[in-house]
Design a protein around this motif. Structure first.
Motif, PDB file in Angstrom:
ATOM      1  N   GLY A 200      30.997  -4.535  45.115  1.00  0.00           N
ATOM      2  CA  GLY A 200      30.910  -3.242  44.462  1.00  0.00           C
ATOM      3  C   GLY A 200      29.701  -2.434  44.876  1.00  0.00           C
ATOM      4  O   GLY A 200      29.479  -1.333  44.367  1.00  0.00           O
ATOM      5  N   MET A 201      28.906  -2.973  45.815  1.00  0.00           N
ATOM      6  CA  MET A 201      27.722  -2.276  46.327  1.00  0.00           C
ATOM      7  C   MET A 201      27.824  -2.194  47.839  1.00  0.00           C
ATOM      8  O   MET A 201      27.975  -3.230  48.502  1.00  0.00           O
ATOM      9  N   ALA A 202      27.721  -1.003  48.396  1.00  0.00           N
ATOM     10  CA  ALA A 202      28.017  -0.791  49.812  1.00  0.00           C
ATOM     11  C   ALA A 202      27.155  -1.653  50.723  1.00  0.00           C
ATOM     12  O   ALA A 202      27.655  -2.244  51.697  1.00  0.00           O
ATOM     13  N   GLU A 207      27.474  -6.907  54.252  1.00  0.00           N
ATOM     14  CA  GLU A 207      27.106  -8.278  54.600  1.00  0.00           C
ATOM     15  C   GLU A 207      28.236  -9.249  54.267  1.00  0.00           C
ATOM     16  O   GLU A 207      28.608 -10.103  55.093  1.00  0.00           O
ATOM     17  N   LEU A 208      28.783  -9.143  53.070  1.00  0.00           N
ATOM     18  CA  LEU A 208      29.819 -10.087  52.640  1.00  0.00           C
ATOM     19  C   LEU A 208      31.120  -9.902  53.408  1.00  0.00           C
ATOM     20  O   LEU A 208      31.836 -10.878  53.666  1.00  0.00           O
ATOM     21  N   SER A 209      31.430  -8.677  53.794  1.00  0.00           N
ATOM     22  CA  SER A 209      32.653  -8.439  54.583  1.00  0.00           C
ATOM     23  C   SER A 209      32.568  -9.143  55.930  1.00  0.00           C
ATOM     24  O   SER A 209      33.571  -9.673  56.426  1.00  0.00           O
ATOM     25  N   ARG A 210      31.385  -9.160  56.524  1.00  0.00           N
ATOM     26  CA  ARG A 210      31.216  -9.895  57.787  1.00  0.00           C
ATOM     27  C   ARG A 210      31.433 -11.389  57.567  1.00  0.00           C
ATOM     28  O   ARG A 210      32.024 -12.069  58.415  1.00  0.00           O
ATOM     29  N   TYR A 343      24.029 -14.486  46.878  1.00  0.00           N
ATOM     30  CA  TYR A 343      25.335 -14.921  47.387  1.00  0.00           C
ATOM     31  C   TYR A 343      25.102 -15.980  48.456  1.00  0.00           C
ATOM     32  O   TYR A 343      24.637 -15.684  49.560  1.00  0.00           O
ATOM     33  N   THR A 344      25.409 -17.229  48.131  1.00  0.00           N
ATOM     34  CA  THR A 344      25.300 -18.311  49.109  1.00  0.00           C
ATOM     35  C   THR A 344      26.481 -18.204  50.061  1.00  0.00           C
ATOM     36  O   THR A 344      27.625 -18.428  49.664  1.00  0.00           O
ATOM     37  N   VAL A 345      26.232 -17.843  51.328  1.00  0.00           N
ATOM     38  CA  VAL A 345      27.329 -17.557  52.258  1.00  0.00           C
ATOM     39  C   VAL A 345      27.514 -18.621  53.330  1.00  0.00           C
ATOM     40  O   VAL A 345      28.464 -18.552  54.113  1.00  0.00           O
ATOM     41  N   SER A 346      26.625 -19.602  53.377  1.00  0.00           N
ATOM     42  CA  SER A 346      26.807 -20.760  54.248  1.00  0.00           C
ATOM     43  C   SER A 346      25.917 -21.864  53.710  1.00  0.00           C
ATOM     44  O   SER A 346      25.216 -21.674  52.707  1.00  0.00           O
ATOM     45  N   ARG A 347      25.927 -23.003  54.379  1.00  0.00           N
ATOM     46  CA  ARG A 347      25.120 -24.122  53.921  1.00  0.00           C
ATOM     47  C   ARG A 347      23.668 -23.999  54.368  1.00  0.00           C
ATOM     48  O   ARG A 347      22.886 -24.950  54.250  1.00  0.00           O
ATOM     49  N   VAL A 350      21.761 -17.176  52.657  1.00  0.00           N
ATOM     50  CA  VAL A 350      22.049 -16.475  51.413  1.00  0.00           C
ATOM     51  C   VAL A 350      21.908 -14.978  51.634  1.00  0.00           C
ATOM     52  O   VAL A 350      21.039 -14.534  52.397  1.00  0.00           O
ATOM     53  N   VAL A 351      22.772 -14.199  50.997  1.00  0.00           N
ATOM     54  CA  VAL A 351      22.612 -12.749  50.917  1.00  0.00           C
ATOM     55  C   VAL A 351      22.016 -12.459  49.536  1.00  0.00           C
ATOM     56  O   VAL A 351      22.629 -12.738  48.522  1.00  0.00           O
ATOM     57  N   TRP A 352      20.814 -11.900  49.510  1.00  0.00           N
ATOM     58  CA  TRP A 352      20.049 -11.722  48.282  1.00  0.00           C
ATOM     59  C   TRP A 352      20.295 -10.326  47.731  1.00  0.00           C
ATOM     60  O   TRP A 352      19.804  -9.343  48.269  1.00  0.00           O
ATOM     61  N   ALA A 353      21.051 -10.211  46.642  1.00  0.00           N
ATOM     62  CA  ALA A 353      21.423  -8.916  46.080  1.00  0.00           C
ATOM     63  C   ALA A 353      20.637  -8.652  44.807  1.00  0.00           C
ATOM     64  O   ALA A 353      20.817  -9.341  43.803  1.00  0.00           O
TER      65      ALA A 353
END
Length: 399
Positions: A200-202, A207-210, A343-347, A350-353
């Protein structure tokens, strides 16, 4: 005769919010504090997604409740069944009552399993779990680890809900694991979210779309799970273009959420709030109608996304304002709507929002734009440093 106890400050809930605010109040010189909490174990909730994703042990997330009660604070080991704000009393499960001078309501959130037909029964099937509770996280971990082919469904509920972005973390951790073991291509991963984008945040969506593209995840935006049939191994998804039935092998289902049922009948919620959350001034966190009632965390009717990061700022505001009220002064501190979701995106990343109640970036370090980029440093902080900070600094009221 029904026992009636009196305390200057009563805190309902012995989770992050309740324990932290009680510890802060003790440090501000408030002596007569009672925390009402029925559970024997205290859970560090943010780490449960790591347990489900196979990068943390369940034992790291729990401690005895007695060990986290701040020194000098009375622990009432019972459940609350009702609140009478007119007489400033709390009803306990054992029939006793507690009279308060100031009341802080922080009992957490309630999972509405019966709102999704078949979901409650499906949890006993061996292929459906929810990582939002310790048992579910522990059950989900081997389901994901041992899978070599089939379909996995991850769900994220409507808001208000507790740290909604945490629903995505086990998905990314599992995908990274499957890819490392060469089985990712044989597993269909479906993500069902009520949102119209990953966050919900551009800037976070980019980052998450990638990440979603990298793992080849199918996403059903603006969609919800409406029913689960664990016997047939299917679930029904309703989205913008109608309904579809999906056969699955494993599902991580996060149900709709609301305030605890007993709280809805106390008169503390706004009349037009179907979730039953405590009606507070979103800045001072004081109740809109009862001046000696305060609320924070998941049960509070604030505008921010609910998370532990939001609680850290809320506990400071409530502690300062309640301490002022005890002294007969007006509350002066205000909550700025800040929250954070790592957002933990791998082991290993993290994407820090960090953002406010309107979804606008609110970074702790304003000049460091890389804070919200996928980062190994953020992973180290989230996975290893924050748990230590939680047990040793946050729960003791130091930060």
């Amino acid at each position: 005769m029904t026992e009636v106890r009196d305390h200057q400050v009563v805190v309902i809930g012995g989770g992050n919010g309740g324990i932290s605010v009680a510890a802060r109040l003790r440090r501000r010189g408030v002596d007569d504090i009672a925390v009402i909490e029925p559970r024997d174990r205290h859970v560090y909730q943010p780490l449960l997604s790591h347990v489900a994703g196979g990068v943390a042990r369940l034992s790291e997330t729990v401690r005895d409740q007695a060990d986290v009660i701040p020194p000098g604070v009375t622990w009432i080991h019972d459940a609350v069944t009702a609140i009478d704000p007119e007489s400033s009393t709390v009803q306990l499960g054992d029939g006793g009552r507690v009279r308060y001078g100031q009341l802080i309501v922080s009992p957490g959130i309630h999972h509405e399993w019966d709102a999704v037909p078949g979901a409650r029964e499906a949890r006993a099937s061996g292929r459906v779990a929810s990582h939002y509770d310790p048992a579910g996280a522990a059950a989900l971990s081997p389901m994901l680890r041992d899978l070599r082919s089939g379909t996995v469904v991850f769900t994220q509920p409507d808001e208000p809900s507790s740290c909604p972005g945490a629903a995505q973390k086990p998905m990314y951790l599992a995908c990274d694991y499957w890819r490392a073991h060469g089985v990712r291509d044989g597993i269909r991963v479906l993500f069902v979210t009520a949102k119209d984008s990953p966050s919900g945040m551009a800037h976070i969506d980019a980052e998450l779309s990638r990440v979603i593209e990298r793992y080849g995840i199918e996403v059903r935006y603006g969609s919800r799970v409406r029913a689960v049939d664990s016997t047939a191994g299917t679930l029904e998804i309703e989205g913008p273009h109608g309904s579809e039935t999906v056969a699955f092998d494993v599902a991580d289902i996060v149900p709709p959420q609301s305030a605890p049922p007993w709280l809805r009948n106390t008169g503390l919620a706004a009349h037009d709030d179907p979730g039953g959350f405590v009606e507070v001034d979103p800045r001072t966190l004081r109740h809109a109608r009862y001046a000696n009632v305060w609320s924070l965390g998941d049960a509070a009717g604030t505008r921010n996304a609910k998370s532990g990061g939001a609680l850290r700022k809320q506990t400071y505001v409530v502690a300062e304002n309640v301490a002022a009220a005890v002294r007969g002064e007006a509350p002066a501190q205000e909550y700025d709507g800040y929250t954070v979701c790592p957002y933990t995106v791998s082991r290993r990343s993290v994407v820090w929002a960090e953002f406010d109640e309107a979804g606008r970036p609110k970074p702790t370090i304003p000049f460091w734009r890389g804070m919200y980029r996928e980062s190994r440093l953020s992973w180290v902080f989230d996975r290893h440093i924050l748990p230590w900070v939680y047990w040793n600094l946050i729960l003791t009221g130091r930060v």
